[in-house]
Scaffold this motif. Structure first.
Motif, mmCIF file in Angstrom:
data_model
loop_
_atom_site.group_PDB
_atom_site.id
_atom_site.type_symbol
_atom_site.label_atom_id
_atom_site.label_comp_id
_atom_site.label_asym_id
_atom_site.label_seq_id
_atom_site.Cartn_x
_atom_site.Cartn_y
_atom_site.Cartn_z
ATOM 1 N N ILE A 107 16.532 -12.487 3.041
ATOM 2 C CA ILE A 107 16.716 -11.393 2.074
ATOM 3 C C ILE A 107 15.694 -10.310 2.414
ATOM 4 N N PHE A 108 16.208 -9.111 2.645
ATOM 5 C CA PHE A 108 15.333 -8.018 3.051
ATOM 6 C C PHE A 108 15.098 -7.060 1.891
ATOM 7 N N GLN A 109 14.032 -6.272 2.043
ATOM 8 C CA GLN A 109 13.733 -5.281 1.001
ATOM 9 C C GLN A 109 14.915 -4.311 0.860
ATOM 10 N N ASP A 110 15.425 -3.857 2.020
ATOM 11 C CA ASP A 110 16.644 -3.036 1.993
ATOM 12 C C ASP A 110 17.832 -3.989 2.079
ATOM 13 N N HIS A 111 18.862 -3.651 1.380
ATOM 14 C CA HIS A 111 20.011 -4.567 1.345
ATOM 15 C C HIS A 111 20.712 -4.672 2.690
ATOM 16 N N ASN A 112 20.694 -3.577 3.485
ATOM 17 C CA ASN A 112 21.316 -3.576 4.828
ATOM 18 C C ASN A 112 22.779 -4.004 4.812
ATOM 19 N N LEU A 113 23.511 -3.502 3.842
ATOM 20 C CA LEU A 113 24.944 -3.823 3.771
ATOM 21 C C LEU A 113 25.732 -2.791 4.580
ATOM 22 N N PHE A 114 26.797 -3.229 5.217
ATOM 23 C CA PHE A 114 27.699 -2.280 5.874
ATOM 24 C C PHE A 114 28.398 -1.464 4.790
ATOM 25 N N GLU A 115 28.302 -0.155 4.906
ATOM 26 C CA GLU A 115 28.910 0.733 3.903
ATOM 27 C C GLU A 115 30.434 0.565 3.851
ATOM 28 N N ASP B 279 24.314 4.471 13.150
ATOM 29 C CA ASP B 279 24.461 4.526 11.683
ATOM 30 C C ASP B 279 24.277 3.147 11.052
ATOM 31 N N ASN B 280 24.522 2.112 11.822
ATOM 32 C CA ASN B 280 24.499 0.749 11.270
ATOM 33 C C ASN B 280 23.454 -0.132 11.961
ATOM 34 N N THR B 281 22.413 0.516 12.500
ATOM 35 C CA THR B 281 21.402 -0.243 13.242
ATOM 36 C C THR B 281 20.848 -1.407 12.422
ATOM 37 N N ARG B 282 20.445 -1.121 11.205
ATOM 38 C CA ARG B 282 19.818 -2.153 10.366
ATOM 39 C C ARG B 282 20.835 -3.246 10.004
ATOM 40 N N GLN B 283 22.087 -2.833 9.856
ATOM 41 C CA GLN B 283 23.119 -3.816 9.521
ATOM 42 C C GLN B 283 23.349 -4.785 10.698
#
Lengths: 241, 373
Positions: A107-115, B279-283
């Motif tokens: 679990i990361f601080q940023d959710h890092n979900l694909f939009e 755009d999705n590097t972190r993802q």
């Protein structure tokens, strides 16, 4: 062996050794080379047990995130040893570390979900790590069940753009939990959340620790969640104190 | 599930996808256009070999390609006719004729072919009526596929060839190439009457029933060794193709053009995929942290590459089919959008986008998920 390690051995004699999920011994870590070399971890020992929530605090730069990434098999070990779920991380290849990480929930601080992916699709994607584990009914039902448990029953088909920060973080938690990992590593999971959302997230993690005997290690500066922890570890200058 | 992941990521920004796909369609159109010109010229240059209505073609040994007009002695054709297994040999006369455009009065060269009308050594799509017309004095059949420089020629119209009035008795379908703009055919009687060369440029050999074509071909070669060339129509086509590709050299010219289209396509596709990845590097890094392999992520990127290539190809082939129609009507070259050629461009487009995807993939491969923390 350090005094810290002796204390740990004593604790192990009380607790069942088989319930140790993570065993860290004499772990050191250095960034950079030559004159730019900087030691961030020095001779750390730590045990994490099944069913407990451990909160790791400490000032920025104290090495807690580096230790988290080492336990999470995201970095190769330089000095000392780490066993995760009985497997030594020392000498593991990049491919072997990748395989091990499938059994860890991050679990990361940023959710890092694909939009572009709905809450349900995000969880379905995570289930692809163990596609042979689930039958077709489970593949459909489990993400919905998980999202309902996370209080997102009305947001199953929502894209991240239509979710609040707290809701996004809950989807990210659902992604980390969907495959029932025995170890969950979280980095500031509540930092971006309001009090209510933060409490809800911690309740979920508590539930997972109690019901599934998951081991949860949380790195945080958030004082609000300290009360949920079974143990609080503090780091300073690369050492657990 | 996997099939949808890359697609969903790419289609999330619909405008960007449409613009990117359109740009790839431009690259596809460039490749189609270059290939169209390449095959258009080849098909036009070799077209006449497919029209031969006989088993073998005999020519002078110095006639290295069909636009050279080295003629041969008629006696040679008569000698071939005397060989066992040969049914008849039809002499073909050919020459440049001054054609006066009836609309503008401007004189332009047109190619004239002549032969015995009843023999019809070429399959030119003419009607029986037209064949009867061909036997008439001062009558020609006009190639309806000739370029527009000859004017709007109608059946029954009087035209001027080498200053002599002829009547257009009907039409044939032959088609121009890059050297010749158009053609008329006439009877050998009309040809000789106007004192044109009586030496044929080729002979069309027809063999008796159940012929052993190869045996007779070798026999002719042996007897007229060093003086005549003898081909089956297909051999002749291959020789003409080889000459046009190597000696012209259109293979290199249009090959470079296709390569340019390919490079443009790779650049566009790479840029689109790289932007989508950025755009999705972190993802993507999160997926790597979770334990997804580089192979799995590569499949997601390649799915996007494939989707872009299919969209770009679909749009590109639509544009190209229109373009082929325009180029064909303007240049009178044979612009054919055949299935094998379309499949070739489709494969090239897929390879182009997959290559671009693999290039862009390096960014994902190099990602360190630890940096997410």
């Amino acid at each position: 062996m350090s005094e810290q390690a002796n204390q740990l051995q004593s604790t192990e004699s009380v607790q069942n050794y088989s319930k140790i999920t993570v065993q860290v011994r004499d772990v050191s870590y250095t960034y950079g080379n030559g004159s730019a070399q900087r030691q961030v971890l020095t001779a750390n020992d730590l045990n994490l047990y099944a069913g407990e929530i451990v909160v790791m605090t400490g000032p920025s730069g104290s090495g807690k995130t580096t230790l988290l990434t080492l336990i999470g098999a995201l970095r190769a070990i330089q000095g000392g040893s780490i066993h995760v779920m009985g497997q030594s991380l020392g000498g593991l290849s990049s491919k072997q570390r990748q395989q091990l990480r499938k059994n860890i929930g991050f679990i990361f601080q940023d959710h890092n979900l694909f939009e572009s992916m709905t809450a349900r699709k995000t969880l379905e994607l995570a289930m692809q790590l163990f596609r042979e584990r689930y039958n077709s009914e489970e593949k459909k039902a489990l993400p919905i069940e998980m999202l309902e448990n996370l209080g997102l029953g009305e947001r199953i088909e929502s894209l991240p753009g239509n979710l609040s920060t707290g809701q996004k973080q809950r989807v990210a938690i659902g992604r980390a939990l969907i495959n029932n990992p025995r170890l969950i590593l979280a980095d500031e999971p509540t930092a971006a959340l309001d009090k209510g959302s933060g409490e809800k997230v911690m309740q979920l993690l508590r539930q997972r620790a109690d019901e599934n005997q998951a081991t949860i290690l949380i790195v945080t500066h958030d004082q609000r969640i300290l009360g949920t922890a079974d143990r609080i570890i503090e780091m300073m200058d690369g050492r657990i104190i | 599930m996997l099939l949808g992941t890359g697609t969903r990521i790419l289609l999330h920004h619909k405008l960007r996808f449409t613009v990117a796909g359109s740009a790839i369609a431009v690259a596809v159109t460039i490749m189609f256009a270059e290939m169209g010109f390449f095959f258009g010229i080849l098909d036009s240059q070799t077209n006449i070999t497919g029209l031969v209505n006989g088993d073998l073609v005999v020519m002078h040994r110095n006639r290295t390609h069909l636009n050279k007009w080295n003629s041969l002695d008629r006696i040679r054709l008569q000698q071939i006719q005397a060989l066992s297994g040969v049914k008849e040999v039809l002499p073909i006369y050919k020459g440049g004729i001054a054609f006066t455009n009836p609309d503008t009065g401007k004189t332009t060269r047109i190619i004239g072919f002549a032969f015995k009308p009843d023999a019809m050594p070429f399959k030119l799509g003419q009607s029986e009526f037209a064949v009867r017309q061909l036997k008439q004095s001062h009558t020609v059949l006009f190639d309806r596929e000739s370029r527009a420089i000859y004017g709007d020629i109608k059946s029954g119209q009087q035209i001027e060839l080498d200053g002599i009035q002829y009547r257009v008795g009907g039409f044939i379908s032959m088609g121009p190439n890059i050297v010749n703009d158009g053609a008329v055919i006439m009877s050998d009687g009309n040809w000789f009457r106007d004192r044109r060369s009586n030496k044929p440029v080729m002979g069309i050999v027809r063999l008796a029933d159940n012929p052993n074509v190869e045996h007779i071909k070798q026999n002719i070669k042996k007897i007229f060794n060093g003086e005549l060339l003898v081909f089956t129509p297909d051999d002749l086509r291959q020789r003409e193709l080889h000459y046009t590709i190597k000696a012209a050299p259109i293979g290199i010219i249009f090959g470079v053009g296709m390569l340019a289209g390919l490079v443009i396509g790779i650049s566009i596709c790479y840029q689109v995929l790289f932007t989508t990845i950025s755009d999705n590097t972190r993802q993507y890094a999160t997926l790597k942290a979770m334990g997804f392999s580089n192979f799995y992520l590569t499949k997601i990127i390649l799915e996007q590459a494939l989707l872009l290539s299919l969209f770009g190809f679909g749009l590109g082939i639509l544009i190209s089919s229109q373009l082929y129609g325009i180029i064909g009507s303007q240049t009178a070259l044979i612009m054919q959008l055949t299935s094998p050629r379309s499949i070739f461009i489709l494969l090239l487009t897929c390879c182009m986008c997959i290559f671009a995807g693999l290039l862009a993939m390096r960014k994902v491969t190099k990602m360190e998920p630890a940096e997410l923390f």
